[in-house]
Write a protein that holds these residues in place. Sequence first.
Motif, PDB file in Angstrom:
ATOM      1  N   GLN A 194       0.318   0.851  -9.529  1.00 49.30           N
ATOM      2  CA  GLN A 194      -0.783  -0.065  -9.833  1.00 49.30           C
ATOM      3  C   GLN A 194      -0.326  -1.148 -10.798  1.00 49.30           C
ATOM      4  O   GLN A 194      -0.834  -2.266 -10.764  1.00 49.30           O
ATOM      5  N   GLN A 227       0.840  -1.198   0.000  1.00 47.21           N
ATOM      6  CA  GLN A 227       0.000   0.000   0.000  1.00 47.21           C
ATOM      7  C   GLN A 227       0.873   1.244   0.000  1.00 47.21           C
ATOM      8  O   GLN A 227       1.829   1.323   0.773  1.00 47.21           O
ATOM      9  N   PRO A 255      -6.702   4.357  -0.509  1.00 47.15           N
ATOM     10  CA  PRO A 255      -5.907   3.477  -1.382  1.00 47.15           C
ATOM     11  C   PRO A 255      -6.727   2.335  -1.973  1.00 47.15           C
ATOM     12  O   PRO A 255      -7.486   1.668  -1.272  1.00 47.15           O
ATOM     13  N   GLN A 281      -8.333   3.309 -10.454  1.00 46.94           N
ATOM     14  CA  GLN A 281      -7.851   4.201  -9.404  1.00 46.94           C
ATOM     15  C   GLN A 281      -6.919   5.264  -9.973  1.00 46.94           C
ATOM     16  O   GLN A 281      -6.937   6.429  -9.529  1.00 46.94           O
ATOM     17  N   ARG A 312      -1.764  -1.067  -3.920  1.00 45.93           N
ATOM     18  CA  ARG A 312      -2.864  -0.130  -3.711  1.00 45.93           C
ATOM     19  C   ARG A 312      -2.285   1.269  -3.570  1.00 45.93           C
ATOM     20  O   ARG A 312      -1.282   1.464  -2.868  1.00 45.93           O
ATOM     21  N   VAL A 313      -2.929   2.246  -4.205  1.00 53.21           N
ATOM     22  CA  VAL A 313      -2.419   3.616  -4.214  1.00 53.21           C
ATOM     23  C   VAL A 313      -3.510   4.557  -3.721  1.00 53.21           C
ATOM     24  O   VAL A 313      -4.674   4.448  -4.119  1.00 53.21           O
ATOM     25  N   GLY A 314      -3.129   5.487  -2.850  1.00 50.59           N
ATOM     26  CA  GLY A 314      -4.037   6.523  -2.374  1.00 50.59           C
ATOM     27  C   GLY A 314      -3.405   7.896  -2.541  1.00 50.59           C
ATOM     28  O   GLY A 314      -2.212   8.025  -2.853  1.00 50.59           O
ATOM     29  N   SER A 347       2.240   1.304   5.552  1.00 48.01           N
ATOM     30  CA  SER A 347       2.192   1.785   4.171  1.00 48.01           C
ATOM     31  C   SER A 347       3.453   2.562   3.846  1.00 48.01           C
ATOM     32  O   SER A 347       4.158   3.066   4.739  1.00 48.01           O
ATOM     33  N   ILE A 400       0.773   5.685  -0.258  1.00 52.36           N
ATOM     34  CA  ILE A 400       0.033   6.938  -0.237  1.00 52.36           C
ATOM     35  C   ILE A 400       0.947   8.037  -0.772  1.00 52.36           C
ATOM     36  O   ILE A 400       2.090   8.181  -0.320  1.00 52.36           O
ATOM     37  N   ARG A 460      -6.423  -0.523  -5.688  1.00 53.20           N
ATOM     38  CA  ARG A 460      -5.552  -0.948  -6.788  1.00 53.20           C
ATOM     39  C   ARG A 460      -6.334  -0.939  -8.102  1.00 53.20           C
ATOM     40  O   ARG A 460      -7.569  -0.891  -8.117  1.00 53.20           O
ATOM     41  N   ALA A 511       1.776   6.766  -9.570  1.00 59.47           N
ATOM     42  CA  ALA A 511       0.555   6.010  -9.293  1.00 59.47           C
ATOM     43  C   ALA A 511       0.355   4.915 -10.328  1.00 59.47           C
ATOM     44  O   ALA A 511      -0.035   3.782  -9.991  1.00 59.47           O
TER      45      ALA A 511
END
Length: 424
Positions: free
Chosen positions: A256, A220, A277, A283, A261-263, A318, A222, A279, A252
């Motif tokens: 992916q 993960q 976040p 996203q 997972r990206v936030g 993360s 951010i 994937r 980003a």
Amino acid sequence: MVGAGIALTGIFDARLLLLAVAYHAGLAVAAAVDILRLPNRRAYTAQRSVPQPLALGVEQPVELAVELEGGSGLAIEVADHVPLELRPSRRLLGGEVKDGRFEATYTVRPPHRGAYDFGPIDIRWGRRRGLWQVQVRHPAQQTVAVYPNMLAIREYELRLRRGMPLMAGLRRARPPGATTAFAGLRDYVRGDELRRISWKATARRDSPVTTVVEADRGQQMIIAIDCARLMTAPSGDLSKLDHAVNSALLLAWVAQNQGDRVGLLTFADTVLDWLGPQRGSTQVGRINQRLYSVPATYMEADFGAAFAYLGGRLNRRSLVIVLTDVLDPEASSELVRHALRLSSRHLVLVVAQSDPEVLAARNRPIDNSARVYEWAAAEELLAARRRSFEVLRRGGVLGLDVPAGELSAGLVERYLELKERALL
């Protein structure tokens, strides 16, 4: 002028007066013939082709095409009402109509995100050395959006398909993943990394054995973008914030592509936006939409509020990448203090952009006494930044300080390096 001169002398000589009348009559006939042979105002079609959307900070072509029935061989000029904020290479284009068609191209390099309004297209045609020209204004109003640079992602995809390095400056020929999951053992094959050899298994079998690992694709990340005062400073063609926006979008997409997972968090004196976040390519589209409208503010950044907000929404360890600016340890004390606190639960990477003018002042040859003072001032600024990063490093926070023009490449490479080293 010639006709007026003949007419004036005709006052004294009737024969010259007749000559003046004949001259003007011939001129009128020539003008009538010239205008009758020109295509009329309704004999054209025009079109403007603009990339949709435009990419932030990238030079891109705008194409104009005019079709003029019966206009082959005529001289033509086209003036496009393009917003000056897009930095067009030129606005007036001219040439010759060939086979009833005229095409021309100019470029724009958008320095800011947002929507821009194109106006009408002015077109003028006529014969070279002719007596008449026809001018029309073609209604071609359109609104074009400038988004973060998606072209870098397309280049990345193309390089991956071809097995080429990701981009200039990156060392890897393929995107590695984190190697944290044990998948088994196998016999050593020439070319295997020595660090993957299992020495215990090698001793038992009396032949080299390699550890097989597989990428952990469930991590993960951010991306936290500082939108406060320091990020409004220009750095080359773009502001530091816009450089950060372009780099965040590319990062980003890479993340992916690695299955992470990206936030996204944007903040200034308060939290501006938060995207939890997830994937997948969808996203990345959401992040692109959010980055398009990221505002620049002239308030001071509140790192405490931003990192507390972030910490309250992350339920697992993360990678937190903070795109900001770093000054001397005193000016950046709040960033340092709260980044160290956040690093107790998460892996934090603080990313800053070196000012190209400061770097140039430090690197230019010293050839006079004034340059000595200039070099000393630039070196003092850079040394102060190094001290701030050293404080972060001692507290377990990672740092990256690169020139703005190298931010995307440097940031992607550092992310891949962290994945490869399994630091998360």
